[in-house]
Design an enzyme around this catalytic site. Sequence first.
Site, PDB file in Angstrom:
ATOM      1  N   SER A 145      -0.038  25.041  -3.251  1.00 51.99           N
ATOM      2  CA  SER A 145      -1.315  25.724  -3.399  1.00 51.99           C
ATOM      3  C   SER A 145      -1.386  26.369  -4.764  1.00 51.99           C
ATOM      4  O   SER A 145      -0.407  26.396  -5.506  1.00 51.99           O
ATOM      5  CB  SER A 145      -1.452  26.802  -2.334  1.00 51.99           C
ATOM      6  OG  SER A 145      -0.503  27.818  -2.600  1.00 51.99           O
ATOM      7  N   LYS A 146      -2.542  26.899  -5.076  1.00 50.04           N
ATOM      8  CA  LYS A 146      -2.742  27.547  -6.388  1.00 50.04           C
ATOM      9  C   LYS A 146      -1.716  28.666  -6.603  1.00 50.04           C
ATOM     10  O   LYS A 146      -1.241  28.890  -7.697  1.00 50.04           O
ATOM     11  CB  LYS A 146      -4.140  28.138  -6.463  1.00 50.04           C
ATOM     12  CG  LYS A 146      -5.201  27.087  -6.581  1.00 50.04           C
ATOM     13  CD  LYS A 146      -6.147  27.394  -7.744  1.00 50.04           C
ATOM     14  CE  LYS A 146      -7.064  26.238  -8.040  1.00 50.04           C
ATOM     15  NZ  LYS A 146      -7.922  25.895  -6.893  1.00 50.04           N
ATOM     16  N   ARG A 147      -1.394  29.324  -5.504  1.00 46.46           N
ATOM     17  CA  ARG A 147      -0.448  30.429  -5.551  1.00 46.46           C
ATOM     18  C   ARG A 147       0.876  29.994  -6.188  1.00 46.46           C
ATOM     19  O   ARG A 147       1.566  30.744  -6.848  1.00 46.46           O
ATOM     20  CB  ARG A 147      -0.199  30.886  -4.111  1.00 46.46           C
ATOM     21  CG  ARG A 147       0.556  32.164  -3.923  1.00 46.46           C
ATOM     22  CD  ARG A 147       0.472  32.573  -2.452  1.00 46.46           C
ATOM     23  NE  ARG A 147       0.836  31.485  -1.550  1.00 46.46           N
ATOM     24  CZ  ARG A 147       2.071  31.179  -1.209  1.00 46.46           C
ATOM     25  NH1 ARG A 147       3.061  31.881  -1.687  1.00 46.46           N
ATOM     26  NH2 ARG A 147       2.305  30.180  -0.392  1.00 46.46           N
TER      27      ARG A 147
ATOM     28  N   GLY B 111       1.290  27.887  -8.519  1.00 49.26           N
ATOM     29  CA  GLY B 111       1.228  27.595  -9.946  1.00 49.26           C
ATOM     30  C   GLY B 111       0.234  26.486 -10.173  1.00 49.26           C
ATOM     31  O   GLY B 111      -0.714  26.359  -9.418  1.00 49.26           O
TER      32      GLY B 111
END
Length: 423
Positions: free
Chosen positions: A199-201, A203
């Site tokens: 996920s975006k979390r 990176g």
Amino acid sequence: MVKVRFAPSPTGNLHIGGARTALFNWMYAKAQGGQFVLRVEDTDLERSKPEYEAEILNSMAWLGLTWDEFYKQSDRFPLYREHAQKLLDEGRAYRDGTAVLLKVDKGREIKFDDLIRGLISFNTDEIKDQVLMKSDGSPAYSFSCVVDDALMGITHVIRGEDHISNTPKQILIYEALGFKAPKFGHLPLIMGADGARLSKRFGAVAVSDYKGEGFLPDGLVNYLMLLGWSPGNQEIVNLAQACTKFSIKKVNKTAAQFDMEKLRWVNAQYIKHCDTVRLADLIIPMLKEEGWVDGSSDRRRIETAVDLYKGRMSTLRDFLERAGYLFMKEISLTEEMLAELRGKDLSQPFSLLAERLSKADVFDVATTEKVFRELVVDLGMTSGDLVHPVRLALSASSVGPGLFETMAVLGRDRTVARLQKAY
Ligand code: GLU
């Protein structure tokens, strides 16, 4: 003939998971002498954006995943309406307001033999009547997907595991329309290092972010193919070689783990073996962006620097970090580096070296080395006493390519100035 498709929704950028799905479809098409269709699933008119579509197409092209046919679902609304009408006319679907729904008979077993996961079965008791056309007149995903896969002659639907529960619903739609269902294969998910879904979390997830970081497309492609498949004992394989070996049946069932260090390692292998001219073409715009070179800069010098560093970097951005000192007017040493230099009194050897280098006939690897070695002998020192401090003063780093290669590419003026500034 095998015909596969990649069907991204342009509601976001092409991310790593999507790119892996596209790649596996593409490799399967090539391995089987088949065709690869790119279909933009832009039926959600609210969330689909032309800039995402452009980004997806650019990323596909950058990765080298060319397509034989291209479609956009927004061009095909009449076809979906027509097929919905057919199901209404045959009494297989009904209207609910302006929406159209497929009747789903209860108590049936829907089975399919997944290319990767084997036999999978669902009971229709768990499946509600399926929306085919939404009340705003747009088709539901599963409906446009089935109509298109059938009309485009798709033989194998290879997609992420998150779509498994859509497959029985889609099989029911194939049946209702009287179309033969394709074969299905569901790829394992890609997990981040923490075991959670990528996920975006975590990176960067967009392919374009990796491009911006200075990954080479062939390096990224090679890494992506390792996410769920193994090309054999050799992990570094180019796309053409991989296609000769690729088998969808050999894809793992278990989730793949995205490993940034491994990606960097794979990319480093590609950079190391990449043609210097091509690398320089990619690096020069980055150097320009930093304001370190301009149109008048010496291309040969840049290529020499690239050559010196191509075995020492994992991404093109590493080059900026590690070789930037060659292009900056001035460098700044950290407090520790300054303290290290101050700790030894090398002002005499530094100033003599600067003086002799400024007078050398030519300023190349052999000459700088000769000047340096003679100086060391004259002062009764060893090379070892001086190499490290000089490197530090010239590059603000204690690691790097050979000192004389470094001096030659740094050039006389900067070399002398940095030596003089150190003490
Ligand atoms: N547009 C769908 C997605 O992006 C396609 C799924 C499929 O391959 O059927 O998830």
